[in-house]
Design an enzyme around this catalytic site. Structure first.
Site, PDB file in Angstrom:
ATOM      1  N   HIS A 118       0.031 -11.676   2.117  1.00 21.80           N
ATOM      2  CA  HIS A 118      -0.960 -10.884   1.385  1.00 21.80           C
ATOM      3  C   HIS A 118      -1.671 -11.669   0.278  1.00 21.80           C
ATOM      4  O   HIS A 118      -2.869 -11.478   0.040  1.00 21.80           O
ATOM      5  CB  HIS A 118      -0.276  -9.650   0.774  1.00 21.80           C
ATOM      6  N   TYR A 178       0.815  -1.210   0.000  1.00 22.32           N
ATOM      7  CA  TYR A 178       0.000   0.000   0.000  1.00 22.32           C
ATOM      8  C   TYR A 178       0.857   1.272   0.000  1.00 22.32           C
ATOM      9  O   TYR A 178       0.343   2.370  -0.243  1.00 22.32           O
ATOM     10  CB  TYR A 178      -0.927   0.044   1.220  1.00 22.32           C
TER      11      TYR A 178
END
Length: 283
Positions: free
Chosen positions: A107, A49
């Site tokens: 992730h 991110y």
């Protein structure tokens, strides 16, 4: 706030603040500060991110004791593997300015996630993380990991919302004591969900918004969520869901919205594997 207890006793807030796509540092710090003031205590980020540093800064500057906030971050595919995971974890820890991560997740179910999991087990044993888990793992990959490791994932963060309710995945997680956590709990506003006639009728009965009805639906299914917004008013709206309850008939009506597949991302598709393995977040 309500909580869901993980298999190791750690309490996971039922509603947290998602930070995907909030890359601008100044905006991110402001959003975290406003979310804290609104009442959020769980903050979800990831190495990919590119906002860990801004989030860490805002949390440390808040003046709140460390034990009052919960931080989740994630390992990207590029760093999967034993050594890569240890390096990536230290990098995330430095970015966040913390001594310990509350929840560390793999992730994506790609790359050497078996080597990554062994490294995460080490981090958990050493106390560098309070809980470990995965994200986007489909049932067969989750079961395979659970059956071949010392520690089972404590969380599997997956896409869940009224259009993709993941009933099979939820049953599998329950069998292995894995707590689900919903990303995209509001369907990323796809298919005009906030104006869906089923949700609108229910919202009108309770004097709530469609978004609040959706989040309440998650709560009653015992699914922690991480809705994301950059608007302070919606931050407050998303937390204002603990003072009403959906009836069994209303829950059944929402169950009828399920289309049985994702229209956001397909983790069974070879194109997804190719795309996510191609994303590099550092040199």
């Amino acid at each position: 706030m309500q909580y869901r207890t993980l298999s190791n006793g750690v309490e996971l807030p039922m509603i947290g603040y998602g930070t995907f796509q909030i890359k601008d540092a100044a905006q991110c710090e402001q959003c975290i500060s406003e979310a804290l003031e609104t009442g959020y205590r769980l903050f979800d980020t990831a190495a990919s991110y590119e906002n860990e540093a801004a989030i860490g800064m805002a949390l440390r500057d808040s003046g709140l004791p460390r034990e009052e906030w919960f931080v989740t971050t994630k390992l990207w595919v590029q760093d999967a593997g034993y050594d890569g995971t240890l390096w990536a974890f230290e990098h995330s820890l430095e970015n966040l300015g913390l001594d310990q991560i509350d929840l560390y997740l793999i992730h994506q179910p790609f790359g050497d996630y078996y080597g990554a999991w062994r490294a995460m087990e080490r981090l958990y044993r050493e106390g560098a993380v309070r809980a470990i888990g995965v994200s986007n793992f489909t049932p067969e990959r989750l079961v395979d990991l659970c059956m071949n490791q010392e520690f089972k994932p404590m969380v599997n963060q997956i896409e869940i919302h009224p259009f993709f309710q993941q009933n099979t995945a939820l049953r599998v997680m329950e069998d292995y004591w894995v707590v689900p956590q919903a990303w995209g709990p509001l369907s990323e506003a796809q298919k005009d969900i906030f104006n869906h006639k089923t949700l609108a009728k229910i919202a009108d009965r309770h004097g709530k918004t469609a978004a609040q009805v959706i989040l309440r639906w998650h709560l009653q299914r015992k699914i922690p969520t991480i809705p994301k917004t950059v608007h302070r008013g919606r931050m407050a709206e998303n937390l204002d869901v603990f003072d009403f309850e959906l009836t069994a008939k209303e829950m059944e009506s929402i169950a009828g919205m399920d289309i049985g597949h994702s229209e956001i991302i397909d983790h069974h598709c070879f194109c997804t594997a190719r795309q996510l393995n191609s994303v590099k977040i550092h040199a």
